[in-house]
Design a protein around this motif. Structure first.
Motif, PDB file in Angstrom:
ATOM      1  N   THR A 219     -23.016  16.900 -36.621  1.00  0.00           N
ATOM      2  CA  THR A 219     -23.495  18.274 -36.519  1.00  0.00           C
ATOM      3  C   THR A 219     -24.407  18.442 -35.311  1.00  0.00           C
ATOM      4  OG1 THR A 219     -23.385  18.528 -38.924  1.00  0.00           O
ATOM      5  CG2 THR A 219     -24.715  20.135 -37.719  1.00  0.00           C
ATOM      6  N   ALA A 220     -25.278  17.455 -35.086  1.00  0.00           N
ATOM      7  CA  ALA A 220     -26.183  17.511 -33.938  1.00  0.00           C
ATOM      8  C   ALA A 220     -25.406  17.489 -32.620  1.00  0.00           C
ATOM      9  CB  ALA A 220     -27.169  16.348 -33.988  1.00  0.00           C
ATOM     10  N   VAL A 221     -24.325  16.719 -32.569  1.00  0.00           N
ATOM     11  CA  VAL A 221     -23.491  16.672 -31.363  1.00  0.00           C
ATOM     12  C   VAL A 221     -22.850  18.037 -31.115  1.00  0.00           C
ATOM     13  CG1 VAL A 221     -21.379  15.707 -30.378  1.00  0.00           C
ATOM     14  CG2 VAL A 221     -23.051  14.190 -31.451  1.00  0.00           C
ATOM     15  N   CYS A 222     -22.313  18.655 -32.179  1.00  0.00           N
ATOM     16  CA  CYS A 222     -21.715  19.990 -32.046  1.00  0.00           C
ATOM     17  C   CYS A 222     -22.756  21.004 -31.583  1.00  0.00           C
ATOM     18  CB  CYS A 222     -21.112  20.437 -33.378  1.00  0.00           C
ATOM     19  SG  CYS A 222     -19.655  19.495 -33.895  1.00  0.00           S
ATOM     20  N   TRP A 223     -23.942  20.933 -32.179  1.00  0.00           N
ATOM     21  CA  TRP A 223     -25.013  21.858 -31.795  1.00  0.00           C
ATOM     22  C   TRP A 223     -25.385  21.654 -30.329  1.00  0.00           C
ATOM     23  CZ3 TRP A 223     -30.144  21.015 -30.242  1.00  0.00           C
ATOM     24  CH2 TRP A 223     -30.958  22.152 -30.209  1.00  0.00           C
ATOM     25  N   ALA A 224     -25.472  20.402 -29.889  1.00  0.00           N
ATOM     26  CA  ALA A 224     -25.818  20.111 -28.491  1.00  0.00           C
ATOM     27  C   ALA A 224     -24.739  20.631 -27.544  1.00  0.00           C
ATOM     28  CB  ALA A 224     -26.001  18.608 -28.309  1.00  0.00           C
ATOM     29  N   MET A 225     -23.468  20.550 -27.960  1.00  0.00           N
ATOM     30  CA  MET A 225     -22.378  21.073 -27.130  1.00  0.00           C
ATOM     31  C   MET A 225     -22.537  22.573 -26.920  1.00  0.00           C
ATOM     32  SD  MET A 225     -19.053  18.972 -28.603  1.00  0.00           S
ATOM     33  CE  MET A 225     -17.895  19.863 -27.537  1.00  0.00           C
ATOM     34  N   TYR A 226     -22.892  23.282 -27.975  1.00  0.00           N
ATOM     35  CA  TYR A 226     -23.101  24.731 -27.844  1.00  0.00           C
ATOM     36  C   TYR A 226     -24.343  25.045 -27.017  1.00  0.00           C
ATOM     37  CZ  TYR A 226     -19.357  26.325 -30.917  1.00  0.00           C
ATOM     38  OH  TYR A 226     -18.130  26.630 -31.448  1.00  0.00           O
ATOM     39  N   VAL A 227     -25.379  24.231 -27.138  1.00  0.00           N
ATOM     40  CA  VAL A 227     -26.577  24.435 -26.313  1.00  0.00           C
ATOM     41  C   VAL A 227     -26.234  24.251 -24.844  1.00  0.00           C
ATOM     42  CG1 VAL A 227     -28.841  23.491 -25.734  1.00  0.00           C
ATOM     43  CG2 VAL A 227     -28.217  23.830 -28.123  1.00  0.00           C
ATOM     44  N   ILE A 228     -25.385  23.266 -24.540  1.00  0.00           N
ATOM     45  CA  ILE A 228     -24.936  23.068 -23.155  1.00  0.00           C
ATOM     46  C   ILE A 228     -24.184  24.306 -22.672  1.00  0.00           C
ATOM     47  CG2 ILE A 228     -23.354  21.745 -21.692  1.00  0.00           C
ATOM     48  CD1 ILE A 228     -24.084  19.281 -23.364  1.00  0.00           C
ATOM     49  N   TYR A 229     -23.322  24.854 -23.540  1.00  0.00           N
ATOM     50  CA  TYR A 229     -22.605  26.087 -23.186  1.00  0.00           C
ATOM     51  C   TYR A 229     -23.590  27.209 -22.864  1.00  0.00           C
ATOM     52  CZ  TYR A 229     -20.610  30.668 -24.142  1.00  0.00           C
ATOM     53  OH  TYR A 229     -20.286  31.997 -24.071  1.00  0.00           O
ATOM     54  N   LEU A 230     -24.592  27.389 -23.720  1.00  0.00           N
ATOM     55  CA  LEU A 230     -25.581  28.440 -23.487  1.00  0.00           C
ATOM     56  C   LEU A 230     -26.327  28.214 -22.173  1.00  0.00           C
ATOM     57  CD1 LEU A 230     -27.077  28.867 -27.078  1.00  0.00           C
ATOM     58  CD2 LEU A 230     -25.452  30.379 -25.913  1.00  0.00           C
ATOM     59  N   GLY A 231     -26.680  26.951 -21.906  1.00  0.00           N
ATOM     60  CA  GLY A 231     -27.386  26.635 -20.668  1.00  0.00           C
ATOM     61  C   GLY A 231     -26.547  26.939 -19.441  1.00  0.00           C
ATOM     62  N   LEU A 232     -25.268  26.519 -19.480  1.00  0.00           N
ATOM     63  CA  LEU A 232     -24.373  26.780 -18.351  1.00  0.00           C
ATOM     64  C   LEU A 232     -24.153  28.274 -18.164  1.00  0.00           C
ATOM     65  CD1 LEU A 232     -21.680  23.997 -18.941  1.00  0.00           C
ATOM     66  CD2 LEU A 232     -23.393  24.074 -17.119  1.00  0.00           C
ATOM     67  N   ARG A 233     -24.013  28.980 -19.283  1.00  0.00           N
ATOM     68  CA  ARG A 233     -23.793  30.433 -19.196  1.00  0.00           C
ATOM     69  C   ARG A 233     -25.004  31.143 -18.587  1.00  0.00           C
ATOM     70  NH1 ARG A 233     -24.463  34.796 -18.712  1.00  0.00           N
ATOM     71  NH2 ARG A 233     -23.501  36.649 -19.629  1.00  0.00           N
ATOM     72  N   ILE A 234     -26.201  30.716 -18.948  1.00  0.00           N
ATOM     73  CA  ILE A 234     -27.408  31.342 -18.403  1.00  0.00           C
ATOM     74  C   ILE A 234     -27.543  31.041 -16.913  1.00  0.00           C
ATOM     75  CG2 ILE A 234     -29.929  31.279 -18.466  1.00  0.00           C
ATOM     76  CD1 ILE A 234     -29.692  30.825 -21.496  1.00  0.00           C
ATOM     77  N   VAL A 235     -27.235  29.806 -16.521  1.00  0.00           N
ATOM     78  CA  VAL A 235     -27.335  29.418 -15.109  1.00  0.00           C
ATOM     79  C   VAL A 235     -26.322  30.183 -14.260  1.00  0.00           C
ATOM     80  CG1 VAL A 235     -26.973  27.519 -13.483  1.00  0.00           C
ATOM     81  CG2 VAL A 235     -28.311  27.146 -15.566  1.00  0.00           C
ATOM     82  N   GLN A 247     -15.930  26.517 -24.470  1.00  0.00           N
ATOM     83  CA  GLN A 247     -16.280  27.173 -25.735  1.00  0.00           C
ATOM     84  C   GLN A 247     -15.249  26.854 -26.807  1.00  0.00           C
ATOM     85  OE1 GLN A 247     -18.015  28.893 -28.366  1.00  0.00           O
ATOM     86  NE2 GLN A 247     -18.716  30.334 -26.802  1.00  0.00           N
ATOM     87  N   VAL A 248     -13.970  26.873 -26.433  1.00  0.00           N
ATOM     88  CA  VAL A 248     -12.895  26.522 -27.367  1.00  0.00           C
ATOM     89  C   VAL A 248     -13.035  25.062 -27.807  1.00  0.00           C
ATOM     90  CG1 VAL A 248     -10.394  26.200 -27.588  1.00  0.00           C
ATOM     91  CG2 VAL A 248     -11.303  28.255 -26.481  1.00  0.00           C
ATOM     92  N   ALA A 249     -13.330  24.177 -26.856  1.00  0.00           N
ATOM     93  CA  ALA A 249     -13.516  22.759 -27.187  1.00  0.00           C
ATOM     94  C   ALA A 249     -14.679  22.561 -28.158  1.00  0.00           C
ATOM     95  CB  ALA A 249     -13.745  21.948 -25.916  1.00  0.00           C
ATOM     96  N   CYS A 250     -15.727  23.351 -28.001  1.00  0.00           N
ATOM     97  CA  CYS A 250     -16.876  23.274 -28.916  1.00  0.00           C
ATOM     98  C   CYS A 250     -16.442  23.605 -30.341  1.00  0.00           C
ATOM     99  CB  CYS A 250     -17.975  24.237 -28.471  1.00  0.00           C
ATOM    100  SG  CYS A 250     -18.850  23.748 -26.970  1.00  0.00           S
ATOM    101  N   PHE A 251     -15.596  24.638 -30.485  1.00  0.00           N
ATOM    102  CA  PHE A 251     -15.172  25.023 -31.828  1.00  0.00           C
ATOM    103  C   PHE A 251     -14.231  23.984 -32.429  1.00  0.00           C
ATOM    104  CE2 PHE A 251     -12.633  27.571 -34.880  1.00  0.00           C
ATOM    105  CZ  PHE A 251     -13.678  27.992 -35.690  1.00  0.00           C
ATOM    106  N   VAL A 252     -13.387  23.366 -31.613  1.00  0.00           N
ATOM    107  CA  VAL A 252     -12.522  22.291 -32.104  1.00  0.00           C
ATOM    108  C   VAL A 252     -13.378  21.137 -32.633  1.00  0.00           C
ATOM    109  CG1 VAL A 252     -10.829  20.550 -31.428  1.00  0.00           C
ATOM    110  CG2 VAL A 252     -10.580  22.902 -30.616  1.00  0.00           C
ATOM    111  N   ALA A 253     -14.438  20.806 -31.907  1.00  0.00           N
ATOM    112  CA  ALA A 253     -15.354  19.759 -32.367  1.00  0.00           C
ATOM    113  C   ALA A 253     -16.025  20.163 -33.676  1.00  0.00           C
ATOM    114  CB  ALA A 253     -16.406  19.476 -31.298  1.00  0.00           C
ATOM    115  N   LEU A 254     -16.359  21.445 -33.797  1.00  0.00           N
ATOM    116  CA  LEU A 254     -16.980  21.943 -35.027  1.00  0.00           C
ATOM    117  C   LEU A 254     -16.016  21.827 -36.201  1.00  0.00           C
ATOM    118  CD1 LEU A 254     -19.651  23.408 -35.953  1.00  0.00           C
ATOM    119  CD2 LEU A 254     -18.323  25.513 -35.811  1.00  0.00           C
ATOM    120  N   LEU A 255     -14.746  22.160 -35.988  1.00  0.00           N
ATOM    121  CA  LEU A 255     -13.747  22.028 -37.040  1.00  0.00           C
ATOM    122  C   LEU A 255     -13.568  20.565 -37.440  1.00  0.00           C
ATOM    123  CD1 LEU A 255     -10.923  24.525 -35.981  1.00  0.00           C
ATOM    124  CD2 LEU A 255     -12.629  24.805 -37.778  1.00  0.00           C
ATOM    125  N   PHE A 256     -13.568  19.675 -36.460  1.00  0.00           N
ATOM    126  CA  PHE A 256     -13.468  18.240 -36.744  1.00  0.00           C
ATOM    127  C   PHE A 256     -14.624  17.797 -37.632  1.00  0.00           C
ATOM    128  CE2 PHE A 256     -14.494  13.815 -35.857  1.00  0.00           C
ATOM    129  CZ  PHE A 256     -13.258  13.192 -36.007  1.00  0.00           C
TER     130      PHE A 256
END
Length: 270
Positions: A219-235, A247-256
């Motif tokens: 769960t922490a890995v999935c959360w970190a992946m989304y935080v990276i997405y947010l960081g990249l999007r803000i930059v 973003q799609v890859a993040c959701f696939v990881a979440l489903l896993f």
């Protein structure tokens, strides 16, 4: 065949018919087809609501749930939100994409019906809060995934200069980007709170923080992946195709994590 099975079958059939009609309505608009699609979608909502009530009312405790129940609840949340929003704003294409994701989760729920349930655990009230936060967070991420898919479809049509009905009915890239960003931010906040309450429960009941528990790590890995997405999007100040694929890859990881990583608590819980 019991009532839960009947309700599930009705929900899936009505859902599939509704999605087919919604797709046809986008390609060849028809008022009758659109109204029939919405009626089928409402039928699926009623059947799924009844199914959830039957399932949850038979649980010995609020947390004696299965992965199938969780997937069905996330699907129901998405279906409910899209029905309410569409009644106000008439966003047919958005409803179609969001419910394709929701329908997939409902099919997952059906395939996991035989999955073992979680056993009763102490400090049940705190654990209910943890489960509620995690479920809402996963629903937010599911919406973000749907918006990312729409962004990819819209971006592809723009690059190919295909200004068809799909292009005209889908929201703009900027709008889809904003929705995906907002849904991901909400999901990250809820998931962080879910991890915090879960860890606090572990310390309260097991006298350890569960930081090395496989489910917590995943769960922490999935959360970190989304935080990276947010960081990249803000930059970058705007999302591009690569960021939406991420973003799609993040959701696939979440489903896993949701369906394949064991949610069993560590041994030693009474």
């Amino acid at each position: 065949m019991g009532w839960p099975s009947v309700c599930f079958d009705v929900a899936i059939v009505a859902y599939a018919l509704s999605l087919s009609l919604l797709f046809s309505d986008v390609v060849h608009p028809s008022r009758v087809r659109n109204r029939t699609a919405v009626a089928m979608l409402f039928t699926a909502f009623v059947a799924m609501t009844t199914l959830l009530f039957l399932r949850l009312s038979r649980l010995p405790s609020a947390i004696d749930y299965s992965k199938s129940d969780l997937a069905l609840l996330v699907s129901w949340l998405m279906l409910t939100v899209t029905l309410v929003v569409d009644a106000r704003f008439r966003i047919g294409v958005v409803v179609f994409f969001a419910n394709v994701v929701s329908f997939g989760l409902a099919l997952f729920a059906g395939g996991l019906q035989a999955d073992a349930r979680e056993h009763w655990l102490p400090a049940v009230n705190l654990l209910i809060v943890h489960i509620a936060l995690a479920t809402l967070g996963e629903a937010a991420f599911a919406f973000a995934f749907a918006f990312a898919l729409m962004h990819l479809v819209q971006e592809r049509r723009l690059r190919q200069h295909r200004f068809d009905r799909w292009f005209l009915q889908l929201p703009s890239l900027a709008t889809l980007d904003t929705w995906a960003l907002f849904a991901s931010a909400v999901g990250c906040a809820l998931m962080l709170l879910a991890m915090a309450t879960g860890s606090f429960w572990g310390d309260l009941v097991l006298h350890r923080w569960l930081l090395l528990w496989p489910k917590f790590i995943a769960t922490a890995v999935c959360w970190a992946m989304y935080v990276i997405y947010l960081g990249l999007r803000i930059v970058r100040r705007a999302a591009d195709r690569r960021l939406m694929f991420y973003q799609v890859a993040c959701f696939v990881a979440l489903l896993f994590n949701l369906f394949l990583v064991s949610g069993r608590t560590p041994a030693g819980v009474a």
